[in-house]
Design an enzyme around this catalytic site. Structure first.
Site, PDB file in Angstrom:
ATOM      1  N   VAL A 128       0.597  13.185  -2.061  1.00  0.00           N
ATOM      2  CA  VAL A 128       0.355  14.598  -2.335  1.00  0.00           C
ATOM      3  C   VAL A 128       0.470  15.314  -0.980  1.00  0.00           C
ATOM      4  O   VAL A 128       0.680  14.678   0.027  1.00  0.00           O
ATOM      5  CB  VAL A 128      -1.041  14.856  -2.956  1.00  0.00           C
ATOM      6  CG1 VAL A 128      -1.028  14.569  -4.436  1.00  0.00           C
ATOM      7  CG2 VAL A 128      -2.115  14.089  -2.254  1.00  0.00           C
ATOM      8  N   VAL A 146       0.872  -1.188   0.000  1.00  0.00           N
ATOM      9  CA  VAL A 146       0.000   0.000   0.000  1.00  0.00           C
ATOM     10  C   VAL A 146       0.901   1.228   0.000  1.00  0.00           C
ATOM     11  O   VAL A 146       1.651   1.448   0.958  1.00  0.00           O
ATOM     12  CB  VAL A 146      -0.905   0.043   1.251  1.00  0.00           C
ATOM     13  CG1 VAL A 146      -1.841   1.242   1.193  1.00  0.00           C
ATOM     14  CG2 VAL A 146      -1.687  -1.248   1.409  1.00  0.00           C
ATOM     15  N   VAL A 172      -0.318  -5.331   7.484  1.00  0.00           N
ATOM     16  CA  VAL A 172      -1.190  -5.710   8.599  1.00  0.00           C
ATOM     17  C   VAL A 172      -2.513  -6.242   8.039  1.00  0.00           C
ATOM     18  O   VAL A 172      -3.174  -5.582   7.240  1.00  0.00           O
ATOM     19  CB  VAL A 172      -1.421  -4.500   9.538  1.00  0.00           C
ATOM     20  CG1 VAL A 172      -2.521  -4.788  10.555  1.00  0.00           C
ATOM     21  CG2 VAL A 172      -0.114  -4.136  10.226  1.00  0.00           C
ATOM     22  N   LYS A 211       7.298  29.496   1.345  1.00  0.00           N
ATOM     23  CA  LYS A 211       5.901  29.898   1.098  1.00  0.00           C
ATOM     24  C   LYS A 211       5.551  31.034   2.056  1.00  0.00           C
ATOM     25  O   LYS A 211       5.605  30.843   3.280  1.00  0.00           O
ATOM     26  CB  LYS A 211       4.988  28.689   1.338  1.00  0.00           C
ATOM     27  CG  LYS A 211       3.501  28.995   1.285  1.00  0.00           C
ATOM     28  CD  LYS A 211       2.677  27.725   1.480  1.00  0.00           C
ATOM     29  CE  LYS A 211       1.201  28.021   1.580  1.00  0.00           C
ATOM     30  NZ  LYS A 211       0.411  26.812   1.885  1.00  0.00           N
TER      31      LYS A 211
HETATM   32  C1  LIG Z   1      -5.519  16.264  -3.155  1.00  0.00           C
HETATM   33  C2  LIG Z   1      -4.825  16.420  -1.824  1.00  0.00           C
HETATM   34  C3  LIG Z   1      -3.990  17.514  -1.615  1.00  0.00           C
HETATM   35  C4  LIG Z   1      -3.373  17.685  -0.374  1.00  0.00           C
HETATM   36  N1  LIG Z   1      -2.609  18.801  -0.153  1.00  0.00           N
HETATM   37  C5  LIG Z   1      -2.084  19.013   1.071  1.00  0.00           C
HETATM   38  C6  LIG Z   1      -1.283  20.152   1.337  1.00  0.00           C
HETATM   39  O1  LIG Z   1      -1.039  20.982   0.479  1.00  0.00           O
HETATM   40  N2  LIG Z   1      -0.791  20.304   2.592  1.00  0.00           N
HETATM   41  C7  LIG Z   1      -1.017  19.386   3.573  1.00  0.00           C
HETATM   42  O2  LIG Z   1      -0.559  19.590   4.710  1.00  0.00           O
HETATM   43  N3  LIG Z   1      -1.702  18.279   3.325  1.00  0.00           N
HETATM   44  C8  LIG Z   1      -2.241  18.061   2.120  1.00  0.00           C
HETATM   45  N4  LIG Z   1      -2.938  16.915   1.878  1.00  0.00           N
HETATM   46  C9  LIG Z   1      -3.021  15.908   2.938  1.00  0.00           C
HETATM   47  C10 LIG Z   1      -1.714  15.121   3.011  1.00  0.00           C
HETATM   48  O3  LIG Z   1      -1.468  14.497   1.758  1.00  0.00           O
HETATM   49  C11 LIG Z   1      -1.788  14.047   4.087  1.00  0.00           C
HETATM   50  O4  LIG Z   1      -2.301  14.597   5.262  1.00  0.00           O
HETATM   51  C12 LIG Z   1      -0.407  13.515   4.394  1.00  0.00           C
HETATM   52  O5  LIG Z   1       0.202  13.046   3.233  1.00  0.00           O
HETATM   53  C13 LIG Z   1      -0.463  12.406   5.423  1.00  0.00           C
HETATM   54  O6  LIG Z   1      -1.032  11.236   4.888  1.00  0.00           O
HETATM   55  P1  LIG Z   1      -1.016   9.960   5.804  1.00  0.00           P
HETATM   56  O7  LIG Z   1       0.378   9.723   6.243  1.00  0.00           O
HETATM   57  O8  LIG Z   1      -2.055  10.124   6.843  1.00  0.00           O
HETATM   58  O9  LIG Z   1      -1.521   8.790   4.836  1.00  0.00           O
HETATM   59  P2  LIG Z   1      -0.803   8.042   3.608  1.00  0.00           P
HETATM   60  O10 LIG Z   1       0.208   8.870   2.935  1.00  0.00           O
HETATM   61  O11 LIG Z   1      -1.902   7.499   2.781  1.00  0.00           O
HETATM   62  O12 LIG Z   1      -0.016   6.822   4.294  1.00  0.00           O
HETATM   63  C14 LIG Z   1      -0.655   5.649   4.717  1.00  0.00           C
HETATM   64  C15 LIG Z   1       0.377   4.645   5.184  1.00  0.00           C
HETATM   65  O13 LIG Z   1      -0.308   3.558   5.800  1.00  0.00           O
HETATM   66  C16 LIG Z   1       0.258   2.350   5.366  1.00  0.00           C
HETATM   67  N5  LIG Z   1      -0.747   1.294   5.457  1.00  0.00           N
HETATM   68  C17 LIG Z   1      -2.052   1.353   5.103  1.00  0.00           C
HETATM   69  N6  LIG Z   1      -2.647   0.158   5.315  1.00  0.00           N
HETATM   70  C18 LIG Z   1      -1.687  -0.666   5.827  1.00  0.00           C
HETATM   71  C19 LIG Z   1      -1.683  -2.008   6.253  1.00  0.00           C
HETATM   72  N7  LIG Z   1      -2.771  -2.775   6.207  1.00  0.00           N
HETATM   73  N8  LIG Z   1      -0.527  -2.538   6.719  1.00  0.00           N
HETATM   74  C20 LIG Z   1       0.591  -1.773   6.788  1.00  0.00           C
HETATM   75  N9  LIG Z   1       0.630  -0.494   6.412  1.00  0.00           N
HETATM   76  C21 LIG Z   1      -0.489   0.048   5.922  1.00  0.00           C
HETATM   77  C22 LIG Z   1       0.712   2.614   3.945  1.00  0.00           C
HETATM   78  O14 LIG Z   1       1.730   1.697   3.552  1.00  0.00           O
HETATM   79  C23 LIG Z   1       1.237   4.043   4.068  1.00  0.00           C
HETATM   80  O15 LIG Z   1       2.588   3.994   4.488  1.00  0.00           O
HETATM   81  C24 LIG Z   1      -3.546  16.718   0.647  1.00  0.00           C
HETATM   82  C25 LIG Z   1      -4.341  15.601   0.411  1.00  0.00           C
HETATM   83  C26 LIG Z   1      -4.984  15.442  -0.795  1.00  0.00           C
HETATM   84  C27 LIG Z   1      -5.867  14.228  -1.016  1.00  0.00           C
END
Ligand SMILES: Cc1cc2nc3c(=O)[nH]c(=O)nc-3n(C[C@H](O)[C@H](O)[C@H](O)COP(=O)(O)OP(=O)(O)OC[C@H]3O[C@@H](n4cnc5c(N)ncnc54)[C@H](O)[C@@H]3O)c2cc1C
Length: 503
Positions: A47, A42, A185, A78
């Site tokens: 972004v 995954v 997981v 920025k």
């Molecule tokens: C269009 C868009 C634009 C954005 N622009 C901004 C911005 O300008 N500024 C900003 O601050 N935020 C922005 N965001 C939000 C930002 O992208 C996220 O908040 C940030 O990347 C954090 O994501 P995350 O780590 O929560 O999730 P993700 O990056 O999705 O990471 C999920 C992790 O979980 C792991 N995982 C999932 N399921 C399992 C499993 N079963 N077993 C083991 N591992 C697993 C994956 O391997 C991965 O490592 C934007 C979001 C979007 C959708």
């Protein structure tokens, strides 16, 4: 009193949220063992290229100098966000939302004063672009880092490549003793009391711990799937649920330290300058435009209709969990909630959540009293940010499509937002209302004034009357001169990046 930290912390997810959390826990609680589990199959969302000034404090706290991480992440500075085409009011087709600086505290009183005079029908200038330094720095492509000896603090954030930031944060966390496991997981063991006992992996391991941090992205494997925590959707308030992204080359004219948010037919597009490319994306509502039409509109905007550049399509789940901390589990990042990226606040909330949790836990361990107060603070932060974003759409002053007309007519507004809008339209003292509502910590007075004034939310120009003797006439020539003199203390943005080895 300080409660001892949990002995072992398991973080599920290696996106930006997971690695930020790993760094913060390892930094604040060096005696705890921190393990991060990320799936080999995954990927991360990849972004999230813009930040608020809060991220500066994050890197500082970790002792990471800008020269150490910015060049590795193709990062730029920025100073704020320029909003284009959100309003059809003549003279208000574009405005700049600056990050707060000490310079601007000197000019903000004149701006707030003029806004109130114009709200109450006096013909005085009240466009935000006249009053704040970051707008000038951006237009002149200056870095928001002041030269030596400049006495006033200037807040700024960053733009960066999300994948590369993850890499940098991972490397840093590993040097602090964080363990990384590449495992998928498949199952979460929940004990009788409702706490998480362990994560079971496809590779046949059982990973037990005292505290589990859900950074699994929109899947929300721990907090929503395993623990069933309720998700509160913001779909009624915020219509956008999809995005399509594609890069263009770096601007040869030089890099402005600003994000651009340009309104389109069913949403808006971001433009984020990095040192090696510009990131672009169209955030839109699938109720008003389909995927292909959105991609075509973005390509047309960018002059990429005949280009082979690949588009990335993304879905967004907009809202928040009811409680971010449940039992021995804390949700951080997209698993916890997401407000669409108009003001780039997601990583800001990641930081606030982890730091707020550490403070609450040190106050009382797993005790409900500290946990409930923490959950309340985080929920209010989400709702406070949401209200500000909703306000953009509610007052946008754009009427050309059903999307904009429906947004302008949308009455799914919180009580706080209704109070703010009423206060603005009635010519009341907005600062007093902000203080009374206790919302300055999410968006302060300057931000609210810039938004409402920036879209030209004033009586029609034809109804304005010249200011009488009861109105103080501020000399905007003096303001211009003051800002211009300040700007001379800030060097060229491209040169500042190049001096660090970036760009
Ligand atoms: C269009 C868009 C634009 C954005 N622009 C901004 C911005 O300008 N500024 C900003 O601050 N935020 C922005 N965001 C939000 C930002 O992208 C996220 O908040 C940030 O990347 C954090 O994501 P995350 O780590 O929560 O999730 P993700 O990056 O999705 O990471 C999920 C992790 O979980 C792991 N995982 C999932 N399921 C399992 C499993 N079963 N077993 C083991 N591992 C697993 C994956 O391997 C991965 O490592 C934007 C979001 C979007 C959708």
């Amino acid at each position: 009193m300080t409660a001892p930290p949990p002995l072992s912390i398991i973080i599920l997810g290696g996106g930006t949220a997971g690695w930020m959390a790993a760094n913060l826990f390892a930094h604040h609680w060096p005696q705890a063992s921190v393990t991060l589990v990320e799936s080999p199959e995954v990927g991360i969302i990849g972004v999230g290229e813009g930040s608020t000034p809060q991220l500066r404090a994050f890197f500082r706290a970790l002792g990471m100098a800008e020269a150490d991480w910015m060049p590795r992440c193709n990062a730029t500075y920025k100073a704020g966000i320029r909003f284009n085409r959100w309003s059809e009011v003549p003279g208000f087709g574009s405005y700049y939302h600056p990050f707060a600086t000490e310079v601007d505290f000197r000019t903000q009183p004149q701006f707030v004063y003029n806004c109130r005079a114009r709200r109450t029908g006096r013909d005085v200038p009240a466009h935000p672009d006249r009053f704040f330094l970051p707008r000038l720095l951006s237009d002149e492509r200056r870095s928001p880092v002041a030269g030596e000896g400049f006495p006033l603090d200037v807040g700024y954030g960053y733009h960066f490549d999300a994948h590369l930031v993850g890499q940098v944060l991972k490397d840093h966390a590993l040097t602090m003793g964080v363990t990384r496991l590449e495992r998928h997981v498949t199952d979460v063991e929940v004990g009788e009391g409702g706490d998480i006992a362990a994560l079971n992996t496809r590779e046949g391991e059982r990973i037990a711990g005292d505290l589990f941090i859900d950074c699994s992205g929109f899947r929300a494997t721990l907090m929503q799937e395993a623990l069933g925590e309720r998700f509160i959707s913001f779909a009624d308030n915020l219509f956008n649920d999809r995005a399509v992204a594609m890069p263009t080359p770096r601007d040869p004219a030089g890099i402005k330290p600003q994000t651009e948010a340009t309104a389109l037919s069913a949403g808006w597009r971001w433009s984020i300058p990095l040192t090696n490319r510009t990131g672009n994306g169209y955030v839109y509502s699938s109720r008003y435009i389909d995927k292909d039409a959105a991609e075509t509109e973005l390509r047309t905007e960018l002059g990429l209709l005949d280009s082979e550049v690949e588009a990335r399509h993304l879905s967004m789940k907009v809202g928040r969990v009811e409680r971010s901390w449940v039992g021995n589990c804390l949700a951080v990042g997209l698993s916890q909630g997401f407000i669409e990226p108009l003001e780039a606040t997601a990583l800001h909330i990641v930081q606030a959540t982890v730091e707020g949790f550490i403070g609450a836990f040190e106050g009382g361990g797993f005790s409900p009293e500290h946990r409930d107060a923490f959950n309340d603070r985080i929920a209010r932060r989400y709702d406070g940010i949401r209200d500000y974003i909703v306000c953009h759409y509610r007052v946008s002053r754009r009427t050309d499509t059903a999307y904009w007309r429906d947004n302008a007519a949308n009455d799914a507004l919180s009580d706080n937002l209704k109070t703010m809008m009423t206060a603005w339209f009635r010519g009341m003292d907005l600062d007093a209302v902000i203080a009374e509502l206790g919302i300055a910590g999410y968006y302060a007075s300057a931000s609210w004034h810039c938004l409402l004034a920036g879209y030209g939310v004033f009586p029609d120009a034809a109804r304005l009357v010249p200011p009488g003797d009861d109105v103080v006439r501020h000399d905007l020539g003096e303001v211009d001169e003051f800002l211009r003199r300040c700007a001379l203390n800030f060097g060229d943005h491209d040169a500042a990046l190049a001096a660090m080895g970036a760009g």
